[in-house]
Design an enzyme around this catalytic site. Structure first.
Site, PDB file in Angstrom:
ATOM      1  CG  PHE A 119      -2.048  -0.979   1.236  1.00 30.14           C
ATOM      2  CD1 PHE A 119      -2.394  -1.719   0.120  1.00 30.14           C
ATOM      3  CD2 PHE A 119      -2.765  -1.205   2.412  1.00 30.14           C
ATOM      4  CE1 PHE A 119      -3.423  -2.666   0.163  1.00 30.14           C
ATOM      5  CE2 PHE A 119      -3.795  -2.142   2.468  1.00 30.14           C
ATOM      6  CZ  PHE A 119      -4.118  -2.882   1.338  1.00 30.14           C
ATOM      7  CB  SER A 180      -3.524  -6.211   0.557  1.00 33.98           C
ATOM      8  OG  SER A 180      -2.113  -6.247   0.454  1.00 33.98           O
ATOM      9  CB  THR A 183      -1.196  -4.360   5.240  1.00 29.52           C
ATOM     10  OG1 THR A 183      -0.933  -3.438   4.181  1.00 29.52           O
ATOM     11  CG2 THR A 183      -1.338  -3.606   6.546  1.00 29.52           C
ATOM     12  CG  ASN A 249      -6.233  -8.392  -3.167  1.00 29.51           C
ATOM     13  OD1 ASN A 249      -5.190  -8.343  -3.815  1.00 29.51           O
ATOM     14  ND2 ASN A 249      -6.637  -7.391  -2.397  1.00 29.51           N
TER      15      ASN A 249
END
Ligand SMILES: Cc1cc2nc3c(=O)[nH]c(=O)nc-3n(C[C@H](O)[C@H](O)[C@H](O)COP(=O)(O)O)c2cc1C
Length: 369
Positions: A119, A180, A183, A249
């Site tokens: 990110f 995601s 993270t 994703n």
């Protein structure tokens, strides 16, 4: 044309090539006459492909997936290239640099990428200002938000709400990204007990900031969820009247790759995207459609690289589709080529609109069984 440029781009580290391309598209996005010319050349205009969904009109069902235009710098350029919608982000409330480089890798023989970008973005506020300054808006704009790395999961609700507040006035739809792999701990937010208050909070924030307009709220999920967890997410989507789910994703699995295990393991952690994700992403989509019926819009992503893939997802129940990795391997005319291929398939099937094909696989199965 792309056949000539591709070797040059591939001679560069993947992220350098990405930055070069984005610089070109940023330039394009700021030159209105050039933008209009590109749009007139590339953007499909076949009314067969028009989709009305989420209270919006999409000129084609083919969208750019999140991660390519993280900071909303070139979405009008992607729209001009023929994407029916563009999802920018993931944006976070706090600006952040992402993980150390290298963090993006090509697996050419697998038509795949591995990324652990983390990110990297200039923050939700800066993106909101940039979008607000865009004079001519012609492209349906989705905005994808995630958790800032410095914020612990216990404070995630406030963090997401802050991003939602900045970005709501500019979003045609908003996506909560909890999927995601880059993270730490983010994917734990996919557990329904955590997800419910998070989605309720973001919904409230959207309704508070934009009173005159209901902004569609979507959730983006990982392909690595167990089937029982997918079912739980689907039930939650119905309970909360979510507008849509994006499936999927990137994956943390590395199964079935052509690249040697030694090479792959040397690249390290990250999300795998592109062709190897195709089957799992399709399976997740089918499972969601079976659970959700047609009450929640499904956006398919993961390994879509040609019109056959896009057609299969639409027939499996996707109203819209998105791609990222296919663009890296196939070049900028991919949305146009997929659009032409989809229009041909709609005509071959004797339909008058692509929307009549959504979920048609289930009807077919039903009638043949
Ligand atoms: C380099 C890269 C960065 C990405 N960044 C994000 C992101 O910031 N947020 C997100 O929701 N998805 C992100 N994705 C995932 C894509 O949006 C998409 O869901 C996934 O790549 C599967 O589609 P594809 O096989 O067409 O690439 C990223 C993918 C790649 C390859």
């Amino acid at each position: 044309m792309y056949a000539l440029i591709r070797p040059l781009l591939y001679s560069l580290p993947a992220e350098t090539a990405h930055r070069l391309v984005m610089a070109g598209l940023r330039f394009l996005a700021h030159v209105p006459f050039l933008l209009r010319w590109v749009r007139s050349r590339f953007a499909p205009t076949d009314s067969l492909l028009r989709v009305d969904a989420l209270g919006l009109t999409f000129s084609t069902p083919i969208g750019l997936a999140a991660g390519m235009d993280k900071d909303a710098e070139a979405f009008e350029a992607f729209g001009a290239l023929g994407f029916g919608f563009v999802e920018v982000g993931t944006l976070t409330a706090h600006p952040q640099p992402g993980n150390p480089r290298p963090r993006l890798f090509r697996l050419v023989e697998d038509r795949a990428l591995i990324n652990r970008m983390g990110f990297n973005n200039h923050g939700a506020r800066a993106a909101a200002e940039r979008i607000a300054a865009t004079t001519e808006r012609n492209t349906v704009l989705g905005i994808n938000i995630g958790k800032s790395k410095v914020v612990p999961n216990e404070a995630a609700l406030d963090d997401y709400a802050q991003s939602a507040a900045f970005l709501a006035p500019h979003a045609d739809y908003l996506v909560v990204n909890v999927s995601s792999p880059n993270t730490p701990g983010l994917r734990d937010l996919q557990a329904v007990s955590v997800l419910r208050p998070l989605l309720v909070r973001v919904r409230n924030e959207l309704d508070t900031v934009e009173r005159a307009r209901r902004i569609p709220l979507l959730l983006k999920i990982a392909p690595d969820l167990a089937d029982a967890d997918i079912d739980a997410v689907a039930e939650l989507a119905l309970e909360l009247k979510l507008d849509g789910v994006i499936a999927t994703n990137t994956t943390i699995t590395r199964a079935g790759l052509q690249a040697s295990p030694a090479v792959v393991s040397e690249l390290g952690a990250g999300g795998l995207s592109g062709a190897p994700l195709k089957q799992r992403a399709l399976a997740v989509l089918r499972r969601l459609r079976a659970k959700l019926g047609d009450q929640v819009v499904l956006i398919a992503a993961g390994g879509i690289e040609n019109a056959d893939d896009a057609w299969a997802r639409i027939r499996a129940g996707a109203t819209l589709i998105q791609l990222y990795t296919g663009l890296v391997y196939e070049g900028p005319d991919l949305p146009r080529r997929i659009a032409d291929g989809l229009a041909a398939r709609v005509r071959e099937a004797g339909l008058t609109s692509i929307t009549n094909a959504i979920g048609s696989e289930a009807n077919h199965r039903g009638s043949s069984s």
